[in-house]
Design an enzyme around this catalytic site. Structure first.
Site, mmCIF file in Angstrom:
data_model
loop_
_atom_site.group_PDB
_atom_site.id
_atom_site.type_symbol
_atom_site.label_atom_id
_atom_site.label_comp_id
_atom_site.label_asym_id
_atom_site.label_seq_id
_atom_site.Cartn_x
_atom_site.Cartn_y
_atom_site.Cartn_z
ATOM 1 N N SER A 42 16.748 22.821 2.272
ATOM 2 C CA SER A 42 16.594 23.993 3.143
ATOM 3 C C SER A 42 16.845 25.297 2.393
ATOM 4 O O SER A 42 16.165 26.298 2.641
ATOM 5 C CB SER A 42 17.520 23.875 4.355
ATOM 6 O OG SER A 42 18.877 23.839 3.950
ATOM 7 N N THR A 43 17.764 25.302 1.441
ATOM 8 C CA THR A 43 18.014 26.543 0.688
ATOM 9 C C THR A 43 16.844 26.824 -0.246
ATOM 10 O O THR A 43 16.346 27.939 -0.348
ATOM 11 C CB THR A 43 19.333 26.453 -0.095
ATOM 12 O OG1 THR A 43 20.363 25.969 0.767
ATOM 13 C CG2 THR A 43 19.720 27.807 -0.647
ATOM 14 N N GLY A 102 18.866 23.786 -4.825
ATOM 15 C CA GLY A 102 20.093 23.780 -4.046
ATOM 16 C C GLY A 102 21.058 22.726 -4.558
ATOM 17 O O GLY A 102 20.837 22.110 -5.597
ATOM 18 N N ALA A 103 22.119 22.522 -3.835
ATOM 19 C CA ALA A 103 23.105 21.487 -4.173
ATOM 20 C C ALA A 103 23.896 21.124 -2.926
ATOM 21 O O ALA A 103 23.990 21.903 -1.980
ATOM 22 C CB ALA A 103 24.063 21.973 -5.261
ATOM 23 N N LYS A 116 23.957 16.337 -5.962
ATOM 24 C CA LYS A 116 22.684 16.625 -5.308
ATOM 25 C C LYS A 116 22.110 15.327 -4.768
ATOM 26 O O LYS A 116 22.604 14.251 -5.089
ATOM 27 C CB LYS A 116 21.702 17.254 -6.316
ATOM 28 C CG LYS A 116 22.016 18.717 -6.618
ATOM 29 C CD LYS A 116 21.096 19.301 -7.674
ATOM 30 C CE LYS A 116 19.646 19.277 -7.255
ATOM 31 N NZ LYS A 116 19.377 19.885 -5.926
ATOM 32 N N GLY A 117 21.066 15.436 -3.953
ATOM 33 C CA GLY A 117 20.428 14.233 -3.446
ATOM 34 C C GLY A 117 20.504 14.059 -1.950
ATOM 35 O O GLY A 117 19.980 13.103 -1.393
ATOM 36 N N GLY A 118 21.154 15.042 -1.285
ATOM 37 C CA GLY A 118 21.221 14.958 0.173
ATOM 38 C C GLY A 118 19.837 14.898 0.800
ATOM 39 O O GLY A 118 19.625 14.262 1.827
ATOM 40 N N GLU A 178 14.306 16.055 -9.116
ATOM 41 C CA GLU A 178 15.087 17.279 -9.327
ATOM 42 C C GLU A 178 15.771 17.243 -10.690
ATOM 43 O O GLU A 178 15.799 18.239 -11.416
ATOM 44 C CB GLU A 178 16.146 17.439 -8.232
ATOM 45 C CG GLU A 178 15.568 17.812 -6.878
ATOM 46 C CD GLU A 178 16.613 17.828 -5.790
ATOM 47 O OE1 GLU A 178 17.604 17.059 -5.877
ATOM 48 O OE2 GLU A 178 16.463 18.610 -4.829
ATOM 49 N N LYS A 217 29.368 24.905 -0.037
ATOM 50 C CA LYS A 217 29.071 23.901 -1.074
ATOM 51 C C LYS A 217 30.106 23.936 -2.207
ATOM 52 O O LYS A 217 30.171 23.011 -3.026
ATOM 53 C CB LYS A 217 27.655 24.121 -1.635
ATOM 54 C CG LYS A 217 26.546 24.167 -0.582
ATOM 55 C CD LYS A 217 26.464 22.886 0.201
ATOM 56 C CE LYS A 217 25.326 22.888 1.211
ATOM 57 N NZ LYS A 217 23.997 22.804 0.628
HETATM 58 O O1 DER Z 1 18.589 17.059 -2.062
HETATM 59 C C1 DER Z 1 19.058 17.985 -2.757
HETATM 60 O O2 DER Z 1 19.551 17.834 -3.874
HETATM 61 C C2 DER Z 1 19.059 19.357 -2.162
HETATM 62 O O3 DER Z 1 19.005 20.312 -3.154
HETATM 63 C C3 DER Z 1 20.242 19.492 -1.339
HETATM 64 O O4 DER Z 1 20.958 18.465 -1.134
HETATM 65 C C4 DER Z 1 20.699 20.809 -0.825
HETATM 66 O O5 DER Z 1 20.143 20.875 0.450
HETATM 67 P P1 DER Z 1 20.321 22.130 1.375
HETATM 68 O O6 DER Z 1 19.861 23.330 0.565
HETATM 69 O O7 DER Z 1 19.387 21.813 2.516
HETATM 70 O O8 DER Z 1 21.756 22.198 1.760
#
Ligand code: DER
Length: 230
Positions: free
Chosen positions: A30-31, A84-85, A96-98, A105, A123
């Site tokens: 999302s970021t 993002g992270a 990362k990996g959510g 990535e 974060k």
């Molecule tokens: O999947 C990822 O690594 C994304 O960068 C991540 O986990 C951050 O997601 P967000 O910007 O929606 O918080």
């Protein structure tokens, strides 16, 4: 929400690092999607850049924003990745990996001169691990890989529940056709040792520990955007 406003602020700050002619790695989540939309506006105003996506979803959004996209095959070396992270520690190590895109990535980040992280203030953590660590695994031999991952945790004095993302009936499948195991480890005090042990397991394709890849993070919160460096 405030968090969304902060994500947008951090994303827009990262545009300051983008120069005409740059070869960019474009993140996922999302970021990162705020960054893609902000970058798209600049491209439509004439900014000349080319992007390599870190997921199919990111490629689709970036193309819809008018950003020229290519592949690492055509551009094996990039100037800057913006992504993002889920967690950022004081040494700029990340989880990362959510969003399930960690394999592409990490490949894109590793192919970049620099990686800049964009995030909302939530974060930032003193120690990684509060967010479950995503481990990308090949479906073949999942049971054996699962046990090998648990043995790595035991050998390193870590403990925490492993779960198959999406559940047994409909497991989440990544862009690369893999599954993801999420490990609720709570605290990872030696991320480099864990990272090395995980990649040594044959069925593990990648994991969400990003060590030594990010050099800067733009983190937005109640006091505006902070710049955190390694
Ligand atoms: O999947 C990822 O690594 C994304 O960068 C991540 O986990 C951050 O997601 P967000 O910007 O929606 O918080």
């Amino acid at each position: 929400s405030m968090s969304d406003a902060w994500k947008r602020m951090a994303a827009e700050k990262a545009l300051e690092d983008v120069r005409p002619g740059m070869k960019l790695g474009i993140g996922t989540g999302s970021t990162a999607e705020h960054f893609i939309r902000a970058l798209g506006a600049r491209v439509r105003d004439g900014l000349d850049v080319v992007g390599v996506p870190t997921s199919e979803r990111t490629e689709t959004l970036a193309r819809s924003e008018g950003i020229q996209m290519t592949t690492l095959d055509h551009l094996p070396s990039l100037d800057l990745t913006v992504d993002g992270a889920d967690e950022i520690d004081p040494q700029m190590n990340l989880i990362k990996g959510g969003g399930g895109a960690l394999l592409r990535e990490k490949i894109v980040a590793a192919a970049s001169q620099r990686m800049v992280v964009i995030a909302d203030a939530s974060k930032l953590v003193p120690v990684l691990g509060g967010f479950p660590l995503p481990i990308e695994v090949v479906p073949f031999g999942l049971g054996a890989t699962w046990r090998a991952v648990e043995k790595v945790f035991a050998d390193l004095g870590l403990s925490g529940a492993l779960s198959l993302r999406g559940g047994d009936d409909h497991p989440f499948v990544t862009d690369s056709g893999h599954y993801i195991l999420d490990a609720a480890l709570t605290e990872i005090r030696a991320p480099a040792a864990l990272a090395a042990a995980l990649v040594a397991i044959p069925g593990v394709a990648e994991h969400g520990l990003f060590i030594g890849l990010a050099s800067k993070a733009y983190v937005a919160g109640p006091d505006g955007v902070a710049t955190v460096t390694r």
